[in-house]
Scaffold this motif. Structure first.
Motif, PDB file in Angstrom:
ATOM      1  N   LEU A 145       0.654  -1.276   0.116  1.00  0.00           N
ATOM      2  CA  LEU A 145       0.066   0.001  -0.118  1.00  0.00           C
ATOM      3  C   LEU A 145       0.798   1.318  -0.131  1.00  0.00           C
ATOM      4  O   LEU A 145       1.830   1.297   0.897  1.00  0.00           O
ATOM      5  N   THR A 147       1.053   4.849   0.798  1.00  0.00           N
ATOM      6  CA  THR A 147       0.383   5.303   1.858  1.00  0.00           C
ATOM      7  C   THR A 147      -0.214   6.759   1.536  1.00  0.00           C
ATOM      8  O   THR A 147      -1.337   7.262   1.587  1.00  0.00           O
ATOM      9  N   ARG A 148       0.653   7.359   0.364  1.00  0.00           N
ATOM     10  CA  ARG A 148       0.303   8.887   0.114  1.00  0.00           C
ATOM     11  C   ARG A 148      -0.798   8.927  -0.906  1.00  0.00           C
ATOM     12  O   ARG A 148      -1.391   9.800  -0.842  1.00  0.00           O
ATOM     13  N   ASN A 149      -1.348   7.903  -1.454  1.00  0.00           N
ATOM     14  CA  ASN A 149      -2.498   8.105  -2.399  1.00  0.00           C
ATOM     15  C   ASN A 149      -3.390   6.616  -2.464  1.00  0.00           C
ATOM     16  O   ASN A 149      -4.205   6.616  -3.015  1.00  0.00           O
ATOM     17  N   ARG A 150      -3.012   5.847  -1.508  1.00  0.00           N
ATOM     18  CA  ARG A 150      -3.966   4.774  -1.183  1.00  0.00           C
ATOM     19  C   ARG A 150      -3.971   3.827  -2.390  1.00  0.00           C
ATOM     20  O   ARG A 150      -4.801   2.927  -2.647  1.00  0.00           O
ATOM     21  N   LEU A 152      -2.943   0.224  -4.056  1.00  0.00           N
ATOM     22  CA  LEU A 152      -2.607  -0.953  -3.620  1.00  0.00           C
ATOM     23  C   LEU A 152      -2.013  -1.555  -4.765  1.00  0.00           C
ATOM     24  O   LEU A 152      -2.344  -2.114  -5.803  1.00  0.00           O
ATOM     25  N   ILE A 186      -9.486  -2.112   4.418  1.00  0.00           N
ATOM     26  CA  ILE A 186      -8.453  -1.177   4.368  1.00  0.00           C
ATOM     27  C   ILE A 186      -8.928  -0.142   3.228  1.00  0.00           C
ATOM     28  O   ILE A 186      -9.651  -0.301   2.325  1.00  0.00           O
ATOM     29  N   GLU A 187      -8.704   1.234   3.466  1.00  0.00           N
ATOM     30  CA  GLU A 187      -9.154   2.171   2.440  1.00  0.00           C
ATOM     31  C   GLU A 187      -8.269   2.350   1.536  1.00  0.00           C
ATOM     32  O   GLU A 187      -7.037   2.343   1.653  1.00  0.00           O
ATOM     33  N   LEU A 188      -8.874   2.069   0.470  1.00  0.00           N
ATOM     34  CA  LEU A 188      -8.136   1.917  -0.822  1.00  0.00           C
ATOM     35  C   LEU A 188      -8.612   3.124  -1.860  1.00  0.00           C
ATOM     36  O   LEU A 188      -9.959   3.123  -2.073  1.00  0.00           O
ATOM     37  N   ALA A 189      -7.727   3.527  -2.793  1.00  0.00           N
ATOM     38  CA  ALA A 189      -8.177   4.447  -3.846  1.00  0.00           C
ATOM     39  C   ALA A 189      -8.141   3.864  -5.369  1.00  0.00           C
ATOM     40  O   ALA A 189      -9.148   3.872  -5.967  1.00  0.00           O
ATOM     41  N   HIS A 203     -13.035  -1.611  -3.811  1.00  0.00           N
ATOM     42  CA  HIS A 203     -13.827  -2.299  -3.136  1.00  0.00           C
ATOM     43  C   HIS A 203     -14.861  -3.005  -3.850  1.00  0.00           C
ATOM     44  O   HIS A 203     -15.315  -4.194  -3.279  1.00  0.00           O
TER      45      HIS A 203
END
Length: 279
Positions: A145, A147-150, A152, A186-189, A203
């Motif tokens: 992941l 972390t700066r832009n989510r 994965l 998990i928060e994902l973009a 998701h």
């Protein structure tokens, strides 16, 4: 985030201000256009999944990074993802981080400088990636992941345009579905797969994949029940995967084995001398 690039091997493609993709030149039935190698960073770079030990690909990575490679990560050690790490380390001096390879004939015996575990982080100047253990396709599989832009990086846990082969005994269907379910928390973009394009609405894609596997599991279950008496994997293949091209059935047989193993482990089926029936 829209991925409108043509999937062309050897051409650096900028996906984000901190992410470039270079596709390895070994396209085929199981790799699509080729394995995606990602360069992550701005002032210096981490290389994620160097791919095969192909000299043109390694040189394309080095040129895109302009000599500023600080670490090398592998999602897992299958032969289309990890062998290039050894050569890239020789040429760049960057250490290799991954989980240790299992002993299978389709894993590269990767020498690992830092053995990663779930939750470990790797920093590279102004970017941080976090390892997420996602067994299933391989026992040593990690997603990463950013972390700066989510974003994965999913390796072979999730591929665009295709489902993943689960190859027992190292591959495990229960572990695979559980790993997909864990990613929902998990928060994902966006998903950056090991093969194919970026996948938006992550998701939704995770939920789709979970339901696909559960529907296939039920199809396998019903095929065994219809057979009544003990039935072999080979006899089940045609009915459980009647929607799959014949050219792919040898790979589908591996995932079928994984589904059957799960149903046996769950106590729904039993296996006697290679024949499956209801418990």
């Amino acid at each position: 985030m829209t991925d409108s690039y043509e999937l062309r091997p050897g051409v650096p493609q900028r996906l984000d201000d901190a992410v470039m993709r270079i596709i390895a030149p070994h396209g085929g039935m199981m790799t699509g256009a080729g394995t995606n190698t990602y360069l992550v960073g701005t002032r210096e770079f981490g290389v994620l999944d160097p791919g095969p030990d192909d000299e043109s690909h390694i040189q394309a990575i080095l040129a895109a990074a302009a000599g500023r490679i600080r670490w090398i990560l592998c999602t897992h050690t299958h032969l289309d993802h990890a062998p290039g790490a050894h050569r890239l380390k020789q040429l760049s001096g960057a250490p290799v981080s991954a989980m240790l390879p299992p002993r299978t004939d389709h894993d590269f015996e990767l020498s690992v400088d830092r053995v990663l575990a779930d939750g470990d982080t790797v920093e590279c100047a102004d970017v941080v990636v976090r390892a997420v253990h996602t067994p299933g396709h391989a026992s040593n599989h990690l997603c990463y992941l950013l972390t700066r832009n989510r974003m994965l990086f999913t390796g072979d846990h999730i591929m665009q345009g295709s489902t993943v082969v689960i190859w027992p005994p190292d591959g495990n269907m229960r572990a695979y579905v559980d790993s997909l379910t864990a990613l929902l928390r998990i928060e994902l973009a966006v998903l950056a797969p090991g093969h194919g394009r970026l996948i938006e609405q992550p998701h939704d894609e995770l939920s789709r994949l979970i339901q696909h596997r559960l529907r296939r599991e039920d199809k396998v279950r019903q095929a065994v029940l219809r057979a009544g008496t003990g039935v072999t994997l080979e006899a089940l293949l045609a009915s459980a995967y009647d929607d799959v091209s014949k050219s792919l059935l040898k790979w589908a047989a591996l995932s079928l084995r994984a589904h059957l193993d799960k149903l046996v482990q769950d106590g729904e089926l039993r296996c006697d001398a290679g024949r499956y029936c209801a418990s």
